[in-house]
Design a protein around this motif. Structure first.
Motif, PDB file in Angstrom:
ATOM      1  N   SER A 281      -1.787  -3.844   4.432  1.00 22.73           N
ATOM      2  CA  SER A 281      -2.395  -2.563   4.061  1.00 22.73           C
ATOM      3  C   SER A 281      -1.685  -1.409   4.743  1.00 22.73           C
ATOM      4  O   SER A 281      -1.504  -0.339   4.174  1.00 22.73           O
ATOM      5  CB  SER A 281      -3.876  -2.553   4.430  1.00 22.73           C
TER       6      SER A 281
ATOM      7  N   ALA B 292       1.568  -0.803   2.931  1.00 17.84           N
ATOM      8  CA  ALA B 292       1.302  -0.149   1.651  1.00 17.84           C
ATOM      9  C   ALA B 292       0.995   1.331   1.841  1.00 17.84           C
ATOM     10  O   ALA B 292       1.425   2.175   1.053  1.00 17.84           O
ATOM     11  CB  ALA B 292       0.141  -0.847   0.942  1.00 17.84           C
ATOM     12  N   ASP B 293       0.239   1.633   2.921  1.00 20.05           N
ATOM     13  CA  ASP B 293      -0.101   3.024   3.197  1.00 20.05           C
ATOM     14  C   ASP B 293       1.149   3.826   3.534  1.00 20.05           C
ATOM     15  O   ASP B 293       1.332   4.962   3.097  1.00 20.05           O
ATOM     16  CB  ASP B 293      -1.107   3.086   4.345  1.00 20.05           C
TER      17      ASP B 293
ATOM     18  N   ALA C 287       4.211   3.108   2.549  1.00 17.62           N
ATOM     19  CA  ALA C 287       5.002   3.229   1.326  1.00 17.62           C
ATOM     20  C   ALA C 287       4.467   4.349   0.436  1.00 17.62           C
ATOM     21  O   ALA C 287       5.222   5.122  -0.153  1.00 17.62           O
ATOM     22  CB  ALA C 287       4.999   1.903   0.566  1.00 17.62           C
ATOM     23  N   THR C 288       3.122   4.437   0.348  1.00 21.75           N
ATOM     24  CA  THR C 288       2.507   5.491  -0.461  1.00 21.75           C
ATOM     25  C   THR C 288       2.861   6.868   0.087  1.00 21.75           C
ATOM     26  O   THR C 288       3.178   7.801  -0.651  1.00 21.75           O
ATOM     27  CB  THR C 288       0.985   5.319  -0.493  1.00 21.75           C
ATOM     28  N   THR C 289       2.818   6.994   1.417  1.00 26.17           N
ATOM     29  CA  THR C 289       3.164   8.266   2.060  1.00 26.17           C
ATOM     30  C   THR C 289       4.611   8.644   1.780  1.00 26.17           C
ATOM     31  O   THR C 289       4.924   9.795   1.470  1.00 26.17           O
ATOM     32  CB  THR C 289       2.933   8.176   3.574  1.00 26.17           C
TER      33      THR C 289
ATOM     34  N   ILE D 198       6.435   7.733  -0.777  1.00 25.31           N
ATOM     35  CA  ILE D 198       6.577   8.094  -2.192  1.00 25.31           C
ATOM     36  C   ILE D 198       6.129   9.523  -2.421  1.00 25.31           C
ATOM     37  O   ILE D 198       6.774  10.288  -3.136  1.00 25.31           O
ATOM     38  CB  ILE D 198       5.769   7.116  -3.060  1.00 25.31           C
ATOM     39  N   MET D 199       4.987   9.898  -1.791  1.00 22.09           N
ATOM     40  CA  MET D 199       4.488  11.254  -1.947  1.00 22.09           C
ATOM     41  C   MET D 199       5.466  12.269  -1.381  1.00 22.09           C
ATOM     42  O   MET D 199       5.742  13.318  -1.993  1.00 22.09           O
ATOM     43  CB  MET D 199       3.133  11.388  -1.266  1.00 22.09           C
TER      44      MET D 199
END
Length: 276
Positions: free
Chosen positions: A58, A61-62, A64-66, A68-69
């Motif tokens: 998790s 994933a967090d 990676a999301t950051t 991408i943003m």
């Protein structure tokens, strides 16, 4: 649908809160003594998928999301900057083109030569542009003369298409030799022909041109039709918009033709034009 509507009702926001969602009435108020760290929004903690999970997946994933943003924001900023640079460059090219197309008068050139704020290189550019404009004007005049510009001539029906397609602008007066109003129109058009060299002015006897009279649906004389590259773009029927009695000035007719794109030169209703 009515049964479905009876089964469900719209939430009023006071029921069915998600797990972990705090009651807005019991939310603690922020203190003026809170530190900057305490005032920051709390991000959700990574959730474990099972009892023995460390939460590493998790967390990754967090992250990676950051990333991408952040990349999306950076791409948007880059795109915006590229568009701004392109718009600025296009504006510069358009401005330079407008300067190149702008007519340089001899008076303006003399004023620049007397000015101390213009260097020799800029003066030479202006001189070269002035010479080119004079050459282009001379070449255009020779072309117009070869096409018959400057005169007000009679043409036959067989020469009609060649006449209106050879010149960029052409004005054709369909007339009748016995109509007094046609004679008044002839007088004004002859003056326009001598003054506005960028337009070919001719007249055609309507009785001897039945084919084009029918095709152009000419019913009233005098009828003056303006052509642009061989296409009829406007017409002056009788003295409409000028004077019922024919006591109008040539400049009024010229302005009407100008509005129809039948005259190249600049002019206005208040201009003091010297008619030859």
């Amino acid at each position: 649908l009515s049964a479905m509507a009876d089964k469900f009702k719209m939430s009023d926001g006071s029921h069915g809160m998600l797990k972990g969602q705090a009651d807005p009435n019991n939310m603690p108020r922020r203190s003026c003594h809170d530190t900057e760290h305490e005032r920051q929004a709390v991000r959700p903690r990574p959730q474990k998928t099972h009892v023995d999970s460390t939460g590493f997946t998790s967390q990754v994933a967090d992250i990676a999301t950051t990333d991408i943003m952040e990349q999306a924001i950076q791409d948007k900023l880059t795109q915006t900057m590229e568009h701004a640079i392109e718009d600025g460059w296009n504006a510069r090219l358009e401005d330079e083109k407008n300067n190149e197309d702008r007519y340089i008068s001899q008076a303006e050139l003399d004023e620049k030569q007397d000015s101390k704020n213009v260097d020799d290189d800029d003066l030479e550019v202006l001189r070269a542009r002035r010479r080119q404009q004079m050459k282009d004007a001379h070449d255009k005049k020779l072309k117009y003369q070869a096409l018959g510009h400057g005169g007000y001539d009679d043409i036959e029906e067989e020469a009609f298409l060649k006449t209106v397609t050879a010149s960029e602008r052409a004005v054709v007066h369909f007339h009748h030799k016995m109509f007094e109003k046609c004679k008044v129109m002839d007088m004004h058009l002859a003056k326009c022909a001598r003054k506005f060299f960028g337009t070919r002015f001719v007249r055609l006897d309507a009785e001897k041109a039945p084919f084009f009279v029918e095709k152009l649906m000419i019913r009233t004389l005098p009828c003056v039709i303006v052509f642009s590259d061989g296409v009829a773009v406007g017409r002056q029927v009788g003295f409409e918009g000028l004077s019922l009695e024919g006591d109008f000035e040539t400049i009024q007719l010229a302005c009407r033709l100008k509005e129809m794109k039948g005259i190249e030169e600049d002019l206005g209703p208040e201009d003091d034009v010297q008619w030859s």
